[in-house]
Motif scaffolding. Structure first.
Motif, mmCIF file in Angstrom:
data_model
loop_
_atom_site.group_PDB
_atom_site.id
_atom_site.type_symbol
_atom_site.label_atom_id
_atom_site.label_comp_id
_atom_site.label_asym_id
_atom_site.label_seq_id
_atom_site.Cartn_x
_atom_site.Cartn_y
_atom_site.Cartn_z
ATOM 1 N N GLY A 52 12.072 42.662 0.002
ATOM 2 C CA GLY A 52 13.069 41.379 -0.588
ATOM 3 C C GLY A 52 14.430 41.936 -1.193
ATOM 4 O O GLY A 52 14.593 43.272 -1.406
ATOM 5 N N VAL A 53 15.021 40.924 -1.653
ATOM 6 C CA VAL A 53 16.280 41.311 -2.107
ATOM 7 C C VAL A 53 16.254 42.061 -3.352
ATOM 8 O O VAL A 53 17.098 42.950 -3.855
ATOM 9 C CB VAL A 53 17.163 39.930 -2.658
ATOM 10 C CG1 VAL A 53 18.472 40.209 -3.309
ATOM 11 C CG2 VAL A 53 17.295 39.147 -1.146
ATOM 12 N N LYS A 54 15.119 41.703 -4.276
ATOM 13 C CA LYS A 54 14.705 42.527 -5.500
ATOM 14 C C LYS A 54 14.008 43.753 -5.370
ATOM 15 O O LYS A 54 13.579 44.363 -6.229
ATOM 16 C CB LYS A 54 14.084 41.673 -6.472
ATOM 17 C CG LYS A 54 14.864 40.454 -6.893
ATOM 18 C CD LYS A 54 14.066 39.734 -7.820
ATOM 19 C CE LYS A 54 14.862 38.400 -8.410
ATOM 20 N NZ LYS A 54 14.167 37.516 -9.145
ATOM 21 N N GLN A 55 14.034 44.178 -4.155
ATOM 22 C CA GLN A 55 13.190 45.558 -3.749
ATOM 23 C C GLN A 55 14.195 46.388 -2.912
ATOM 24 O O GLN A 55 14.078 46.465 -1.709
ATOM 25 C CB GLN A 55 11.903 45.109 -2.943
ATOM 26 C CG GLN A 55 10.963 44.319 -3.710
ATOM 27 C CD GLN A 55 9.951 43.920 -3.009
ATOM 28 O OE1 GLN A 55 10.257 43.418 -1.651
ATOM 29 N NE2 GLN A 55 8.567 43.691 -3.469
ATOM 30 N N PRO A 56 15.179 46.989 -3.602
ATOM 31 C CA PRO A 56 16.031 47.841 -2.964
ATOM 32 C C PRO A 56 15.742 49.257 -2.453
ATOM 33 O O PRO A 56 16.433 49.818 -1.811
ATOM 34 C CB PRO A 56 17.247 48.044 -3.854
ATOM 35 C CG PRO A 56 16.617 48.038 -5.237
ATOM 36 C CD PRO A 56 15.446 46.956 -5.007
ATOM 37 N N LYS A 57 14.461 49.808 -2.677
ATOM 38 C CA LYS A 57 13.969 50.915 -2.437
ATOM 39 C C LYS A 57 12.792 51.001 -1.741
ATOM 40 O O LYS A 57 12.006 50.275 -2.049
ATOM 41 C CB LYS A 57 14.078 51.792 -3.716
ATOM 42 C CG LYS A 57 13.570 53.286 -3.562
ATOM 43 C CD LYS A 57 13.366 54.035 -5.097
ATOM 44 C CE LYS A 57 12.996 55.475 -4.820
ATOM 45 N NZ LYS A 57 12.958 56.166 -5.906
ATOM 46 N N SER A 114 14.384 44.236 5.960
ATOM 47 C CA SER A 114 14.458 44.340 4.632
ATOM 48 C C SER A 114 15.888 44.397 4.045
ATOM 49 O O SER A 114 16.978 44.395 4.674
ATOM 50 C CB SER A 114 13.551 45.689 4.383
ATOM 51 O OG SER A 114 12.418 45.758 4.635
ATOM 52 N N HIS A 115 15.923 44.837 2.575
ATOM 53 C CA HIS A 115 17.162 44.697 2.009
ATOM 54 C C HIS A 115 17.308 46.199 1.239
ATOM 55 O O HIS A 115 17.814 46.031 0.291
ATOM 56 C CB HIS A 115 17.203 43.629 0.812
ATOM 57 C CG HIS A 115 17.366 42.325 1.504
ATOM 58 N ND1 HIS A 115 16.099 41.671 2.126
ATOM 59 C CD2 HIS A 115 18.649 41.417 1.883
ATOM 60 C CE1 HIS A 115 16.464 40.238 2.342
ATOM 61 N NE2 HIS A 115 17.969 40.318 2.381
ATOM 62 N N PHE A 116 16.888 47.119 1.880
ATOM 63 C CA PHE A 116 16.556 48.357 1.271
ATOM 64 C C PHE A 116 18.269 49.003 1.197
ATOM 65 O O PHE A 116 18.807 48.885 2.032
ATOM 66 C CB PHE A 116 15.726 49.272 1.966
ATOM 67 C CG PHE A 116 14.284 49.105 2.144
ATOM 68 C CD1 PHE A 116 13.713 48.354 0.955
ATOM 69 C CD2 PHE A 116 13.746 48.966 3.331
ATOM 70 C CE1 PHE A 116 12.441 47.935 0.841
ATOM 71 C CE2 PHE A 116 12.147 48.834 3.196
ATOM 72 C CZ PHE A 116 11.638 48.071 2.088
ATOM 73 N N GLN A 117 18.364 49.851 0.263
ATOM 74 C CA GLN A 117 19.673 50.516 0.017
ATOM 75 C C GLN A 117 19.453 52.237 -0.261
ATOM 76 O O GLN A 117 20.286 52.805 -0.470
ATOM 77 C CB GLN A 117 20.327 50.057 -1.116
ATOM 78 C CG GLN A 117 20.838 48.423 -1.001
ATOM 79 C CD GLN A 117 21.511 47.855 -2.208
ATOM 80 O OE1 GLN A 117 21.954 48.654 -3.307
ATOM 81 N NE2 GLN A 117 21.443 46.716 -2.397
ATOM 82 N N TYR A 118 17.966 52.356 -0.345
ATOM 83 C CA TYR A 118 17.493 53.704 -0.635
ATOM 84 C C TYR A 118 16.251 53.945 0.164
ATOM 85 O O TYR A 118 15.292 53.223 -0.288
ATOM 86 C CB TYR A 118 17.412 53.781 -2.228
ATOM 87 C CG TYR A 118 16.995 55.372 -2.432
ATOM 88 C CD1 TYR A 118 16.847 56.229 -1.920
ATOM 89 C CD2 TYR A 118 16.917 55.393 -4.091
ATOM 90 C CE1 TYR A 118 16.557 57.564 -2.220
ATOM 91 C CE2 TYR A 118 16.747 56.925 -4.557
ATOM 92 C CZ TYR A 118 16.365 57.680 -3.545
ATOM 93 O OH TYR A 118 16.069 59.062 -4.052
ATOM 94 N N CYS A 119 16.271 54.625 1.133
ATOM 95 C CA CYS A 119 15.070 54.909 1.741
ATOM 96 C C CYS A 119 14.379 56.520 1.790
ATOM 97 O O CYS A 119 15.455 57.425 1.974
ATOM 98 C CB CYS A 119 15.123 54.899 3.144
ATOM 99 S SG CYS A 119 14.887 53.096 3.663
ATOM 100 N N VAL A 120 13.130 56.798 1.436
ATOM 101 C CA VAL A 120 12.779 58.221 1.480
ATOM 102 C C VAL A 120 11.600 57.992 2.565
ATOM 103 O O VAL A 120 10.680 57.178 2.357
ATOM 104 C CB VAL A 120 12.270 58.455 -0.059
ATOM 105 C CG1 VAL A 120 11.800 60.029 0.211
ATOM 106 C CG2 VAL A 120 13.095 58.301 -1.144
ATOM 107 N N VAL A 121 11.819 59.113 3.334
ATOM 108 C CA VAL A 121 10.635 59.084 4.395
ATOM 109 C C VAL A 121 9.857 60.633 4.042
ATOM 110 O O VAL A 121 10.786 61.665 4.138
ATOM 111 C CB VAL A 121 11.195 59.247 5.654
ATOM 112 C CG1 VAL A 121 9.930 59.324 6.740
ATOM 113 C CG2 VAL A 121 11.833 57.762 6.092
ATOM 114 N N VAL A 122 8.372 60.461 3.858
ATOM 115 C CA VAL A 122 7.859 61.716 3.574
ATOM 116 C C VAL A 122 7.043 62.135 4.712
ATOM 117 O O VAL A 122 6.050 61.074 5.050
ATOM 118 C CB VAL A 122 6.879 61.645 2.170
ATOM 119 C CG1 VAL A 122 6.127 62.894 2.027
ATOM 120 C CG2 VAL A 122 8.130 61.391 0.972
#
Length: 644
Positions: A67-72, A96-104
């Motif tokens: 959501g909007v309050k979940q940027p990562k 989604s509203h992501f601004q920071y994504c990490v893929v492991v």
């Protein structure tokens, strides 16, 4: 961090993940969730995430986006970042509203190069570079809608689910199964323009399908990371056709060459095809409580190695069936509870009677520490006695919290001891002993005919009779322990009678279990015709004959049965036990069935087992009835398989 081992290897990997998850929505696939479950527990991950608006979610195409309050977002995956996996990541990010994504990913970049058909020479020149990961990072920013947003793709070897300090499971490879003779025909059909294979002995890496070869390379990548963590230069040995391919791939794995040069220790890794001996996998010889717990309690959803423990006993709810899903189930994995871990390891390594007494001792000591009014009683431990001790914790929230892990193991023990299937255990064991004796004295047709009266349709079965899944277990036992046999007219006639009875019983089942649905290809008994049932049973017996012939290429390990005589009964001698005895017996010549896989000219000059140092024993295996995965370090069932 503890001394290098399977536990520290897993925990070290998860520490790298935990450092990335603060205030993130975390998506995990089933295999990584299982590694977390046994390695350090979901509590550690939740604590690292922090904040009530951040969640753990299952990685799947319809997973809820951020959501909007979940940027990562952090994606923790056990598989290659390719195909449907990348599409699922894209779909989640785009809603989604992501601004920071990490893929492991648990798969190394070197394997990603292989998956993208990069030649070995070109891959060697890219050492230290990660172009595949970098391309995906650009795509992540594109899907987030802004190329200035942050994206990271990294490799963390989350290969293992450490069930104990010397026992680790590989849930991501639960479907990796040794080849059977019938698979040779499939391999030939996939390569019509090349030389036809005559037997499993001719199968090597060049003859496998690209999909299977890539799956093996993913496993090898993880094992190489483990050897790096342990600081060892591994010598690879194999027993069986698929194990030979895996061992050879690990021995010649190019990214490991520099790592081996700097290694200070040495270890011997022995791969064993479990199809060479399915007797121990389906048999009931083991006098071990954990084996029975895993056999009778329902599987924990999404897991291959843990069970559900009914916790209603510790609540005010009535023990009614509709209340079973109201309270979250307990489980066997207690990675953050020192006392519970100590009990679990004791249960793994002791016989049934001593294990039950150990459960009682731990419950008594815990109750005493909490000043609970415990009434001591000596002698035989009963389910009722254990229940009375567990009930003491029921209305004491502090005591419940302090000993939650111990109580889960205690309830698992009680529920196993009271389970109707446990009462059948001795019946299975008695019949298996009778079969062992018959195999040494009678023909295969006579042995198989003993099963005929037991095949009954559901309308005629009582609780004491074997259901269809249990009959399949007995069939696997018979064919695996018997080994290669001559098919004569009597055996052909007996097999046809058993097949006809089974096909009829399949058709008359009121409800098909998930296993029977898979075997018959029908999701409902209504859709199961006599013709479909006959085809399924014919295929089943074709597989059974392959299981019987699995040791046909062996010279030394031809049999897992020691015939009886006037002095003693016939006994089952596990293949893994035979392998270990061969390795550690200095008086015997070099075993011909344990192949050393060379990694270079120096290794070609070595002979004998003087190179065996620390031994890591692995078994590629399948145990569908007990839901045990295919690959285990050390051994999965200590008592029956190694005789310890």
């Amino acid at each position: 961090m503890s001394a290098p081992g399977v536990v520290s290897f897993t925990q070290q990997g998860w520490e790298q993940v935990l450092a990335k998850v603060k205030r993130a929505v975390v998506y995990l696939d089933a295999a990584c969730a299982e590694s977390l479950h046994w390695g350090c527990g979901s509590t550690r991950l939740l604590e690292a995430v922090g904040g009530p608006e951040f969640h753990l979610r299952e990685f799947q195409s319809d997973a809820v986006g951020g959501g909007v309050k979940q940027p990562k977002a952090v994606f923790v995956l056990s598989c290659l970042l390719k195909g449907r996996t990348v599409e699922t990541i894209r779909d989640i990010i785009c809603r989604s509203h992501f601004q920071y994504c990490v893929v492991v990913t648990a798969v190394s970049h070197a394997v990603h190069l292989t998956a993208n058909h990069v030649p070995a020479a070109a891959a060697a020149e890219l050492e230290g570079q990660h172009p595949v990961f970098e391309q995906l990072e650009e795509k992540l920013c594109e899907w987030m809608g802004n190329m200035n947003y942050t994206a990271e793709v990294l490799h963390v070897p989350l290969l293992l689910a450490p069930a104990a300090p010397h026992l680790a499971l590989t849930p991501a490879f639960a479907s990796l199964f040794p080849l059977l003779p019938q698979d040779v025909h499939l391999l030939n059909s996939a390569r019509p323009d090349k030389r036809r294979l005559g037997s499993l002995g001719e199968v090597d890496a060049s003859t496998l399908t690209p999909k299977l070869l890539l799956q093996i390379r993913c496993l090898v990548s993880g094992l190489s990371s483990l050897c790096e963590h342990l600081g060892v230069r591994e010598e690879c040995f194999a027993v069986g056709s698929l194990s030979r391919i895996i061992a050879a791939d690990l021995a010649n794995y190019a990214p490991a060459k520099n790592r081996r040069k700097n290694a200070t220790g040495r270890a011997s890794v022995v791969f064993v095809d479990r199809t060479l001996d399915l007797t121990g996998a389906v048999g009931h010889h083991g006098d071990n409580l954990v084996e029975k717990i895993i056999s009778v309690l329902p599987q924990l959803p999404g897991h291959t190695n843990d069970v559900m423990v009914n916790m209603v006993e510790l609540t005010a709810l009535q023990q009614e069936e509709e209340n079973q899903n109201v309270v979250a189930p307990g489980c066997l994995a207690q990675s953050n509870d020192t006392a519970a871990k100590a009990l679990w390891e004791a249960l793994l390594n002791t016989k049934h009677k001593e294990a039950v007494m150990e459960v009682r001792r731990h419950l008594v000591e815990a109750a005493s520490r909490e000043n609970l009014p415990i009434k001591m009683s000596m002698g035989r431990v009963s389910p009722g006695q254990l229940t009375s001790y567990i009930q003491l914790f029921k209305n004491n929230l502090k005591a419940l919290r302090n000993h939650c892990g111990l109580l889960q193991l205690g309830l698992a023990t009680v529920q196993t001891l009271k389970h109707p299937q446990t009462a059948k255990w001795d019946n299975f064991l008695a019949f298996e002993r009778l079969l062992l004796q018959s195999i040494g004295e009678s023909s295969m047709s006579i042995v198989l005919s003993q099963l005929l009266p037991m095949i009954k349709p559901s309308t005629q079965r009582t609780n004491d009779d074997y259901n269809l899944e249990e009959l399949l277990i007995l069939l696997i036992y018979i064919y695996s322990v018997t080994g290669e046999f001559v098919v004569d007219k009597d055996l052909g006639d007996t097999e046809e009678k058993v097949k006809k009875a089974l096909a009829q019983a399949f058709c008359e089942e009121s409800e098909l279990s998930p296993l029977l649905q898979k075997i018959t290809g029908c999701d409902s008994s209504i859709n199961l015709t006599s013709h479909k049932s006959k085809i399924a049973v014919d295929e089943l017996f074709s597989t059974l004959r392959d299981i019987a012939g699995a040791r046909s290429l062996m010279k030394q390990f031809k049999s897992v049965c020691v015939p009886g005589n006037h002095g003693h009964q016939a006994i089952y001698k596990p293949l893994l036990k035979q392998v270990v005895e061969e390795i550690f017996n200095p008086e015997k010549p070099d075993p011909v069935d344990i192949e050393h896989m060379s990694s270079g000219l120096t290794d070609l000059l070595k002979t004998g087992f003087s190179m065996f140092m620390k031994v890591i024993l692995l078994s590629t295996r399948l145990l569908k009835p007990l839901n045990i995965p295919e690959l285990l370090f050390a051994t999965d069932r200590l008592h029956p398989d190694l005789g310890f």
